[in-house]
Motif scaffolding. Structure first.
Motif, PDB file in Angstrom:
ATOM      1  N   CYS A 285       0.904  -1.225  -0.065  1.00 43.41           N
ATOM      2  CA  CYS A 285      -0.072   0.088   0.035  1.00 43.41           C
ATOM      3  C   CYS A 285       0.770   1.147   0.031  1.00 43.41           C
ATOM      4  CB  CYS A 285      -0.719   0.063   1.220  1.00 43.41           C
ATOM      5  SG  CYS A 285      -2.588   0.476   0.907  1.00 43.41           S
ATOM      6  N   GLY A 286       0.507   2.362  -0.820  1.00 41.35           N
ATOM      7  CA  GLY A 286       1.138   3.370  -0.806  1.00 41.35           C
ATOM      8  C   GLY A 286       2.216   3.422  -1.865  1.00 41.35           C
ATOM      9  N   GLY A 287       2.950   4.633  -2.049  1.00 44.27           N
ATOM     10  CA  GLY A 287       3.824   4.855  -3.137  1.00 44.27           C
ATOM     11  C   GLY A 287       3.044   5.235  -4.394  1.00 44.27           C
ATOM     12  N   PHE A 288       4.051   5.495  -5.461  1.00 39.40           N
ATOM     13  CA  PHE A 288       3.496   6.002  -6.706  1.00 39.40           C
ATOM     14  C   PHE A 288       4.493   5.652  -7.861  1.00 39.40           C
ATOM     15  CE2 PHE A 288       5.494   9.435  -4.807  1.00 39.40           C
ATOM     16  CZ  PHE A 288       6.429   9.893  -5.703  1.00 39.40           C
ATOM     17  N   TYR A 289       4.137   6.028  -8.901  1.00 43.63           N
ATOM     18  CA  TYR A 289       4.909   5.867 -10.143  1.00 43.63           C
ATOM     19  C   TYR A 289       4.876   7.139 -10.665  1.00 43.63           C
ATOM     20  CZ  TYR A 289       4.258   0.790 -10.288  1.00 43.63           C
ATOM     21  OH  TYR A 289       4.118  -0.460  -9.830  1.00 43.63           O
ATOM     22  N   THR A 290       6.233   7.594 -11.119  1.00 41.79           N
ATOM     23  CA  THR A 290       6.469   8.677 -11.996  1.00 41.79           C
ATOM     24  C   THR A 290       5.924   8.862 -13.357  1.00 41.79           C
ATOM     25  OG1 THR A 290       8.635   8.537 -12.438  1.00 41.79           O
ATOM     26  CG2 THR A 290       8.276   9.550 -10.349  1.00 41.79           C
ATOM     27  N   HIS A 291       5.961   9.806 -14.135  1.00 39.42           N
ATOM     28  CA  HIS A 291       5.660   9.555 -15.580  1.00 39.42           C
ATOM     29  C   HIS A 291       6.840   8.772 -16.157  1.00 39.42           C
ATOM     30  CE1 HIS A 291       2.696  13.435 -16.230  1.00 39.42           C
ATOM     31  NE2 HIS A 291       2.285  12.138 -15.321  1.00 39.42           N
ATOM     32  N   ASP A 292       8.184   9.043 -15.642  1.00 37.81           N
ATOM     33  CA  ASP A 292       9.166   8.555 -16.081  1.00 37.81           C
ATOM     34  C   ASP A 292       9.330   6.811 -15.725  1.00 37.81           C
ATOM     35  OD1 ASP A 292      10.420  10.745 -17.432  1.00 37.81           O
ATOM     36  OD2 ASP A 292      11.615  10.973 -15.812  1.00 37.81           O
ATOM     37  N   ASP A 293       8.839   6.735 -14.678  1.00 40.65           N
ATOM     38  CA  ASP A 293       8.792   5.190 -14.209  1.00 40.65           C
ATOM     39  C   ASP A 293       7.590   4.605 -15.330  1.00 40.65           C
ATOM     40  OD1 ASP A 293      10.359   5.483 -11.987  1.00 40.65           O
ATOM     41  OD2 ASP A 293       8.496   5.773 -10.554  1.00 40.65           O
ATOM     42  N   ILE A 294       6.512   5.166 -15.666  1.00 38.32           N
ATOM     43  CA  ILE A 294       5.751   4.494 -16.485  1.00 38.32           C
ATOM     44  C   ILE A 294       6.082   4.243 -17.686  1.00 38.32           C
ATOM     45  CG2 ILE A 294       3.329   4.967 -17.454  1.00 38.32           C
ATOM     46  CD1 ILE A 294       2.230   6.100 -14.748  1.00 38.32           C
ATOM     47  N   ARG A 295       6.737   5.176 -18.224  1.00 41.94           N
ATOM     48  CA  ARG A 295       7.339   5.269 -19.552  1.00 41.94           C
ATOM     49  C   ARG A 295       8.235   3.948 -19.593  1.00 41.94           C
ATOM     50  NH1 ARG A 295       7.542  10.892 -18.814  1.00 41.94           N
ATOM     51  NH2 ARG A 295       6.001  11.943 -19.897  1.00 41.94           N
ATOM     52  N   GLU A 296       9.186   3.878 -18.669  1.00 46.49           N
ATOM     53  CA  GLU A 296      10.085   2.905 -18.636  1.00 46.49           C
ATOM     54  C   GLU A 296       9.325   1.484 -18.447  1.00 46.49           C
ATOM     55  OE1 GLU A 296      13.120   1.046 -15.585  1.00 46.49           O
ATOM     56  OE2 GLU A 296      13.109   3.194 -15.593  1.00 46.49           O
ATOM     57  N   ILE A 297       8.264   1.351 -17.791  1.00 49.00           N
ATOM     58  CA  ILE A 297       7.475  -0.003 -17.764  1.00 49.00           C
ATOM     59  C   ILE A 297       6.785  -0.300 -18.995  1.00 49.00           C
ATOM     60  CG2 ILE A 297       5.512  -1.144 -16.719  1.00 49.00           C
ATOM     61  CD1 ILE A 297       6.464   0.437 -14.048  1.00 49.00           C
ATOM     62  N   VAL A 298       6.272   0.762 -19.690  1.00 53.36           N
ATOM     63  CA  VAL A 298       5.515   0.482 -21.087  1.00 53.36           C
ATOM     64  C   VAL A 298       6.574   0.106 -21.966  1.00 53.36           C
ATOM     65  CG1 VAL A 298       4.390   1.688 -22.752  1.00 53.36           C
ATOM     66  CG2 VAL A 298       3.625   2.096 -20.494  1.00 53.36           C
ATOM     67  N   GLN A 299       7.702   0.769 -21.923  1.00 53.50           N
ATOM     68  CA  GLN A 299       8.771   0.454 -22.899  1.00 53.50           C
ATOM     69  C   GLN A 299       9.385  -0.986 -22.814  1.00 53.50           C
ATOM     70  OE1 GLN A 299      12.269   3.056 -23.433  1.00 53.50           O
ATOM     71  NE2 GLN A 299      13.589   1.634 -24.274  1.00 53.50           N
TER      72      GLN A 299
END
Length: 176
Positions: free
Chosen positions: A1-15
């Motif tokens: 529970c808690g935490g978040f993804y940054t936009h850069d984190d999401i871009r890295e995961i999507v890539q």
């Protein structure tokens, strides 16, 4: 529970996923399963809150977005625009399951919308909500996906994707 993804984190995961021929379909829960959103933004609920953040207790409130408040749609379109900028998937999943529609029975704005549209019940409000969100996604080149509850009340468009979790009979209905 808690935490978040940054936009850069999401871009890295999507890539990372794309390099492995995997498409990530984001799920942004609406109009129910929205306690976390409405703890932070209670003005988009039917009651205005406040709401406690659930800690796993079974008796936590599970508020819905107020479908009778036009500002709710602006808020959600802003969120969906940001999600679409990060996820290139053809589908955006909105959940749509386990909506506690009785909250809308007590909300003057939801009841006004229901009456003005001539809807028979609150299931009709969910159909209206889903269609309005789907129209926004389609205008932005995306398709709506949701859990099988989005079929309740009819009027599901042929472009929507349905994920069935409540039984084989609903799977047959979804394919039709």
């Amino acid at each position: 529970c808690g935490g978040f993804y940054t936009h850069d984190d999401i871009r890295e995961i999507v890539q990372y996923a794309a390099e492995r021929h995997v498409t990530i379909i984001p799920e942004i829960e609406m109009p129910g399963h929205t306690t976390a959103e409405l703890v932070a933004y209670p003005e988009y609920s039917c009651t205005g809150g406040p709401f406690p953040m659930p800690g796993g207790a079974k008796n936590c409130p599970y508020p819905n977005f107020c479908v009778g408040n036009e500002a709710t749609y602006v808020f959600l379109q802003d969120i969906l625009s940001e999600v679409m900028s990060l996820f290139p998937s053809a589908y955006i999943h909105i959940g749509g399951d386990e909506v506690e529609r009785q909250q809308w029975q007590q909300c003057p704005r939801c009841q006004h919308l229901k009456d003005s549209l001539g809807l028979a019940d609150e299931a009709g409000l969910q159909v209206y909500f889903t269609k309005k969100i789907e129209d926004f996604l389609l205008k932005n080149g995306r398709r709506l996906m949701g859990w099988d509850e989005i079929m309740e009340g009819g009027n599901l468009t042929p472009t929507a994707g349905v994920m069935v979790w409540r039984g084989e009979g609903l799977a047959r209905s979804a394919t039709q």
